[in-house]
Motif scaffolding. Structure first.
Motif, short mmCIF file in Angstrom:
data_model
loop_
_atom_site.label_atom_id
_atom_site.label_comp_id
_atom_site.label_asym_id
_atom_site.label_seq_id
_atom_site.Cartn_x
_atom_site.Cartn_y
_atom_site.Cartn_z
N MET A 97 -0.35 8.14 -14.64
CA MET A 97 -1.05 7.41 -15.20
C MET A 97 -1.41 5.95 -14.60
SD MET A 97 -1.86 8.70 -17.92
CE MET A 97 -2.95 7.31 -19.08
N LYS A 98 -0.50 5.53 -13.71
CA LYS A 98 -0.82 4.21 -13.12
C LYS A 98 -1.95 4.57 -11.81
CE LYS A 98 3.84 2.43 -13.59
NZ LYS A 98 5.05 2.18 -12.73
N PHE A 99 -1.79 6.06 -10.92
CA PHE A 99 -2.55 6.23 -10.08
C PHE A 99 -3.81 6.44 -10.89
CE2 PHE A 99 -4.94 9.94 -8.41
CZ PHE A 99 -5.09 9.71 -7.04
N LEU A 100 -4.16 7.12 -12.04
CA LEU A 100 -5.30 7.24 -12.76
C LEU A 100 -6.08 5.86 -13.10
CD1 LEU A 100 -4.55 10.25 -15.04
CD2 LEU A 100 -5.93 10.25 -13.12
N HIS A 101 -5.29 4.90 -13.42
CA HIS A 101 -5.59 3.48 -13.58
C HIS A 101 -6.27 2.96 -12.25
CE1 HIS A 101 -6.11 -0.22 -15.43
NE2 HIS A 101 -5.37 -0.87 -14.32
N MET A 154 -9.53 4.68 -11.70
CA MET A 154 -10.73 4.20 -12.45
C MET A 154 -11.23 2.85 -12.09
SD MET A 154 -11.51 6.97 -13.99
CE MET A 154 -12.78 5.93 -14.58
N MET A 155 -10.26 1.76 -11.86
CA MET A 155 -10.43 0.53 -11.53
C MET A 155 -10.83 0.16 -10.08
SD MET A 155 -10.33 -0.69 -14.45
CE MET A 155 -10.40 0.55 -15.43
N LYS A 156 -10.99 1.32 -9.16
CA LYS A 156 -10.96 1.21 -7.80
C LYS A 156 -10.09 0.24 -7.00
CE LYS A 156 -15.91 2.57 -8.20
NZ LYS A 156 -17.07 2.32 -8.14
N GLU A 157 -8.95 0.33 -7.45
CA GLU A 157 -8.06 -0.60 -7.03
C GLU A 157 -6.85 0.38 -5.97
OE1 GLU A 157 -7.31 -3.06 -10.94
OE2 GLU A 157 -5.84 -1.73 -10.68
N ASP A 158 -6.15 -0.16 -5.26
CA ASP A 158 -5.11 0.60 -4.37
C ASP A 158 -4.05 1.41 -5.36
OD1 ASP A 158 -6.13 -0.45 -2.11
OD2 ASP A 158 -4.80 -2.03 -1.99
N PRO A 159 -4.01 2.69 -4.90
CA PRO A 159 -3.11 3.41 -5.64
C PRO A 159 -1.59 3.06 -5.55
CG PRO A 159 -3.88 4.44 -4.04
CD PRO A 159 -4.55 3.31 -4.06
N PRO A 160 -0.78 3.50 -6.69
CA PRO A 160 0.77 2.91 -6.40
C PRO A 160 1.41 3.62 -5.33
CG PRO A 160 0.28 4.52 -8.40
CD PRO A 160 -1.13 4.09 -7.93
N LYS A 161 2.36 3.00 -5.06
CA LYS A 161 2.98 3.65 -3.76
C LYS A 161 4.22 4.72 -4.17
CE LYS A 161 2.07 0.05 -0.48
NZ LYS A 161 0.53 0.44 -0.38
N THR A 162 3.93 5.05 -5.58
CA THR A 162 4.82 5.98 -5.90
C THR A 162 4.36 7.45 -5.95
OG1 THR A 162 4.02 5.67 -8.24
CG2 THR A 162 5.68 4.29 -7.56
N VAL A 163 4.96 8.36 -6.53
CA VAL A 163 4.46 9.64 -6.72
C VAL A 163 4.17 10.21 -8.16
CG1 VAL A 163 4.89 12.40 -6.25
CG2 VAL A 163 5.57 10.48 -4.58
#
Length: 179
Positions: free
Chosen positions: A86-90, A93-102
């Protein structure tokens, strides 16, 4: 992910979806559960947070979950995503850097199609490598990057083989067909 961010992410997914087939503003938790049946293992779906569209074009929580998963039916692509997905999808959608998680996403009912090369394409064009994926799971997030080098960036001729979707972008992720 806090509830407001969860709703914003799910709402953005709904707005981004090219069609609203299968989605109704009058969903109840029970009706959504019926439409989502098979999108993820039953024990994931049964305990997940359920989100559906609302009359204003956003998303609302129909049921709070207990297992960290969020299941929804944005547009034509039903899915269940864990908290990191969900953090990745956010971020996408917001054109932000994806989280460094999986993160992990179940889409065991498949999807109606997306560009394999452009994360923001809303329809098929001559050069955006449109692909409709059957039942699959996705491994997402910057933490998954080490996995990506081992897989092709084009959809394999053998539809049952994994590949990297959105290669060369911050949102590259691993697609794993389940059939």
């Amino acid at each position: 992910m806090d509830r407001q961010k969860l709703q914003m992410t799910a709402g953005a997914l709904m707005l981004f979806a090219s069609q609203a087939l299968g989605q109704t503003a009058g969903d109840t938790a029970d009706s959504l559960m019926q439409r989502l049946k098979g999108v993820a293992p039953a024990d994931v779906l049964d305990q997940s947070t359920l989100m559906a569209d609302d009359a204003a074009g956003g998303m609302k929580v129909l049921r709070e979950g207990t297992n960290g998963w969020t299941c929804m039916y944005p547009g034509t692509d039903p899915m269940c995503a864990d908290a990191e997905a969900m953090k990745f999808l956010h971020a996408w959608m917001m054109k932000e850097d994806p989280p460094k998680t999986v993160g992990f996403v179940y889409m065991l009912l498949g999807d109606e199609g997306a560009s394999n090369s452009d994360p923001y394409a809303t329809g098929k064009t001559a050069d955006n490598h449109w692909v409709a994926a059957g039942p699959h799971v996705m491994v997402v997030g910057a933490g998954a990057k080490p996995l990506l080098d081992s897989y092709p960036t084009e959809v394999p001729a053998n539809a049952g083989q994994p590949w990297v979707m959105w290669p060369g972008t911050p949102y590259a992720h691993l697609m794993l067909p389940t059939e």
